[in-house]
Enzyme design. Structure first.
Site, PDB file in Angstrom:
ATOM      1  N   SER A 121      -1.287  24.712   7.330  1.00  0.00           N
ATOM      2  CA  SER A 121      -1.500  23.592   8.023  1.00  0.00           C
ATOM      3  C   SER A 121      -1.918  23.758   9.570  1.00  0.00           C
ATOM      4  CB  SER A 121      -0.047  23.159   7.920  1.00  0.00           C
ATOM      5  OG  SER A 121       0.805  23.849   8.665  1.00  0.00           O
ATOM      6  N   HIS A 147      -5.846  21.528   2.867  1.00  0.00           N
ATOM      7  CA  HIS A 147      -4.515  21.149   3.194  1.00  0.00           C
ATOM      8  C   HIS A 147      -4.022  19.847   2.581  1.00  0.00           C
ATOM      9  CE1 HIS A 147      -2.202  20.129   6.956  1.00  0.00           C
ATOM     10  NE2 HIS A 147      -1.379  20.625   6.380  1.00  0.00           N
ATOM     11  N   GLU A 159      -7.050  17.478   3.635  1.00  0.00           N
ATOM     12  CA  GLU A 159      -7.756  17.982   4.843  1.00  0.00           C
ATOM     13  C   GLU A 159      -8.624  19.143   4.544  1.00  0.00           C
ATOM     14  OE1 GLU A 159      -5.593  18.848   8.558  1.00  0.00           O
ATOM     15  OE2 GLU A 159      -6.901  18.093   9.832  1.00  0.00           O
ATOM     16  N   ASN A 197      -2.577  18.095  12.284  1.00  0.00           N
ATOM     17  CA  ASN A 197      -1.328  18.840  13.180  1.00  0.00           C
ATOM     18  C   ASN A 197      -1.914  18.844  14.524  1.00  0.00           C
ATOM     19  OD1 ASN A 197       0.685  18.820  11.389  1.00  0.00           O
ATOM     20  ND2 ASN A 197      -0.152  20.565  10.482  1.00  0.00           N
TER      21      ASN A 197
HETATM   22  N1  CAA Z   1       8.009  14.166  -4.487  1.00  0.00           N
HETATM   23  C1  CAA Z   1       7.351  13.521  -5.224  1.00  0.00           C
HETATM   24  N2  CAA Z   1       7.460  12.082  -4.922  1.00  0.00           N
HETATM   25  C2  CAA Z   1       8.140  11.692  -4.063  1.00  0.00           C
HETATM   26  C3  CAA Z   1       8.860  12.546  -3.188  1.00  0.00           C
HETATM   27  C4  CAA Z   1       8.738  13.813  -3.149  1.00  0.00           C
HETATM   28  N3  CAA Z   1       9.142  14.710  -2.518  1.00  0.00           N
HETATM   29  N4  CAA Z   1       9.565  11.596  -2.201  1.00  0.00           N
HETATM   30  C5  CAA Z   1       9.112  10.398  -2.575  1.00  0.00           C
HETATM   31  N5  CAA Z   1       8.271  10.367  -3.460  1.00  0.00           N
HETATM   32  C6  CAA Z   1       7.909   9.213  -4.172  1.00  0.00           C
HETATM   33  C7  CAA Z   1       9.042   8.364  -4.888  1.00  0.00           C
HETATM   34  O1  CAA Z   1       9.428   8.813  -6.077  1.00  0.00           O
HETATM   35  C8  CAA Z   1       8.597   7.197  -4.976  1.00  0.00           C
HETATM   36  O2  CAA Z   1       7.817   6.715  -5.989  1.00  0.00           O
HETATM   37  P1  CAA Z   1       8.312   5.851  -7.257  1.00  0.00           P
HETATM   38  O3  CAA Z   1       7.347   4.628  -6.798  1.00  0.00           O
HETATM   39  O4  CAA Z   1       8.066   6.470  -8.554  1.00  0.00           O
HETATM   40  O5  CAA Z   1       9.659   5.477  -7.043  1.00  0.00           O
HETATM   41  C9  CAA Z   1       7.602   6.843  -3.592  1.00  0.00           C
HETATM   42  O6  CAA Z   1       7.417   8.302  -3.128  1.00  0.00           O
HETATM   43  C10 CAA Z   1       8.119   6.183  -2.549  1.00  0.00           C
HETATM   44  O7  CAA Z   1       9.247   6.552  -2.378  1.00  0.00           O
HETATM   45  P2  CAA Z   1      10.659   5.922  -2.011  1.00  0.00           P
HETATM   46  O8  CAA Z   1      10.530   4.403  -2.396  1.00  0.00           O
HETATM   47  O9  CAA Z   1      11.891   6.637  -2.224  1.00  0.00           O
HETATM   48  O10 CAA Z   1      10.777   5.984  -0.273  1.00  0.00           O
HETATM   49  P3  CAA Z   1       9.689   5.442   0.591  1.00  0.00           P
HETATM   50  O11 CAA Z   1       9.026   4.251   0.231  1.00  0.00           O
HETATM   51  O12 CAA Z   1      10.386   5.269   1.918  1.00  0.00           O
HETATM   52  O13 CAA Z   1       8.534   6.657   0.786  1.00  0.00           O
HETATM   53  C11 CAA Z   1       7.737   8.483   1.683  1.00  0.00           C
HETATM   54  C12 CAA Z   1       8.836   8.050   0.911  1.00  0.00           C
HETATM   55  C13 CAA Z   1       6.326   8.538   0.581  1.00  0.00           C
HETATM   56  C14 CAA Z   1       8.064   9.897   1.871  1.00  0.00           C
HETATM   57  C15 CAA Z   1       7.238   7.658   2.960  1.00  0.00           C
HETATM   58  O14 CAA Z   1       8.525   7.595   3.819  1.00  0.00           O
HETATM   59  C16 CAA Z   1       6.111   8.239   3.959  1.00  0.00           C
HETATM   60  O15 CAA Z   1       4.991   8.077   3.628  1.00  0.00           O
HETATM   61  N6  CAA Z   1       6.699   9.266   4.700  1.00  0.00           N
HETATM   62  C17 CAA Z   1       5.710   9.922   5.682  1.00  0.00           C
HETATM   63  C18 CAA Z   1       5.443  11.013   4.910  1.00  0.00           C
HETATM   64  C19 CAA Z   1       4.380  12.004   5.912  1.00  0.00           C
HETATM   65  O16 CAA Z   1       4.032  11.721   6.898  1.00  0.00           O
HETATM   66  N7  CAA Z   1       4.093  13.138   5.126  1.00  0.00           N
HETATM   67  C20 CAA Z   1       2.888  14.191   5.960  1.00  0.00           C
HETATM   68  C21 CAA Z   1       4.010  14.890   6.423  1.00  0.00           C
HETATM   69  S1  CAA Z   1       2.833  16.249   7.301  1.00  0.00           S
HETATM   70  C22 CAA Z   1       2.387  17.368   6.375  1.00  0.00           C
HETATM   71  O17 CAA Z   1       2.764  17.215   5.134  1.00  0.00           O
HETATM   72  C23 CAA Z   1       1.415  18.220   6.829  1.00  0.00           C
HETATM   73  C24 CAA Z   1       1.658  19.239   7.454  1.00  0.00           C
HETATM   74  O18 CAA Z   1       0.941  20.227   7.732  1.00  0.00           O
HETATM   75  C25 CAA Z   1       3.090  19.308   8.203  1.00  0.00           C
END
Ligand code: CAA
Length: 291
Positions: A121, A147, A159, A197
């Site tokens: 990342s 990424h 990415e 990031n």
């Molecule tokens: N693994 C697989 N699927 C997942 C999951 C996981 N860990 N967490 C949630 N999901 C799925 C759920 O199963 C759900 O699918 P269904 O339709 O089958 O139920 C779907 O995502 C939506 O989940 P929820 O309804 O429970 O919750 P939500 O609507 O609040 O969504 C979220 C959860 C998708 C995580 C949302 O909160 C979100 O988009 N958050 C931001 C995530 C983000 O910004 N990620 C990037 C982080 S930075 C990174 O990764 C890079 C880095 O370099 C640090």
């Protein structure tokens, strides 16, 4: 259309597991390598659970779920990676560990066109590629950043990061593979933090400064950003979700790589990490997840 037939995923954690899952669903045979047997067991169970859920929700036929699971093998043996035509490394964010893996990959993979991708990342692709080149000269043209974002099955972006010596044809092959895996590829150059990031982490770090200075309570900081900017999660909860140690580490990489103290991790972020409050994975970060 990507013609990748067999992929090796190095690291059976949340990112590696997610990558393996979507590759198998896209019809690619996958070997998930991890030297740590419990990680392989956990990864196997997660795949079974998440794919069964996709069937329950009507997003996948049972036969496709069974076929995807049958495409994945889980192995603690490094040599099982030898005949893959695409390797993706998704281990801990540690430049020394990644350098070791890439030098081993360079000499292990038998296909001279195999691509060596890293899910880093923030660590320099050029630096990782250099380690592969030392082990086997000429390999760096086939090393690239791929990424993914957490949770991998949900997030739409890949990415792509082009190292200084990455071949343009390898960039095109990576974009085609990302599309085959159901993602949208967007390309960045190899500067610390790339785009995602470089922009995301200083914003999360600033939320820790706001908390440390008492600008608002954690719930208010997150609520303001969720409701006011339409973020799916507030910045503090997102930092917990990513891991506070990972956030602090990425800020350190930005500060070093961009040579600017303004990217140093907020003292409160460092303090929480020192206390072992790393976020969801330890049950406690900014917020408490144990109750
Ligand atoms: N693994 C697989 N699927 C997942 C999951 C996981 N860990 N967490 C949630 N999901 C799925 C759920 O199963 C759900 O699918 P269904 O339709 O089958 O139920 C779907 O995502 C939506 O989940 P929820 O309804 O429970 O919750 P939500 O609507 O609040 O969504 C979220 C959860 C998708 C995580 C949302 O909160 C979100 O988009 N958050 C931001 C995530 C983000 O910004 N990620 C990037 C982080 S930075 C990174 O990764 C890079 C880095 O370099 C640090």
């Amino acid at each position: 259309m990507s013609d990748v037939k067999k992929m090796g995923v190095i690291g059976a954690g949340q990112m590696g597991g997610g990558i393996a899952q979507i590759a198998a669903v896209a019809g690619i045979d996958v070997v998930v390598f991890d030297a740590h047997a419990p990680a392989l067991e956990k990864c196997t169970k997660t795949h079974q659970k998440l794919l069964a859920r996709a069937v329950e929700k009507g997003r996948m036929e049972q036969s496709d779920c069974d076929a995807a699971l049958a495409r994945i093998t889980y192995s603690p043996k490094w040599d099982d990676l030898a005949n893959v035509d695409w390797a993706i490394e998704a281990v801990v964010e540690d430049a020394t560990v990644k350098a070791e893996i890439f030098s081993k990959l360079a000499t292990t993979l038998t296909n001279p066109n195999a691509v060596l991708a890293t899910n880093t990342s923030s660590i320099s692709i050029t630096q990782i590629a250099a380690a592969a080149d030392v082990a086997k000269p000429g390999t760096s043209s086939r090393v690239i950043g791929m990424h993914f974002f957490f949770p991998v099955p949900v997030m739409k972006l890949v990415e792509i990061i082009k190292g200084l010596q990455t071949d343009d044809a390898v960039v095109a092959r990576t974009a085609a593979l990302a599309e085959r895996m159901g993602k949208t590829p967007l390309t960045a150059n190899d500067r610390a933090g790339f785009v995602s990031n470089r922009v995301l982490m200083p914003m999360l770090n600033e939320a820790f400064y706001a908390l440390m200075e008492g600008v608002a309570e954690p719930e208010a900081i997150d609520g303001i950003m969720k409701l006011g900017c339409n973020f799916p999660m507030g910045p503090l909860r997102l930092a917990d979700f990513i891991g506070l140690d990972t956030c602090a580490h990425i800020m350190d990489v930005l500060a070093e790589g961009l040579n600017a103290d303004r990217y140093r991790p907020c003292p409160l972020l460092r303090q929480l990490v020192a206390a072992g409050r790393l976020g969801n994975k330890t049950g406690h970060g900014v917020f408490d997840y144990t109750t």
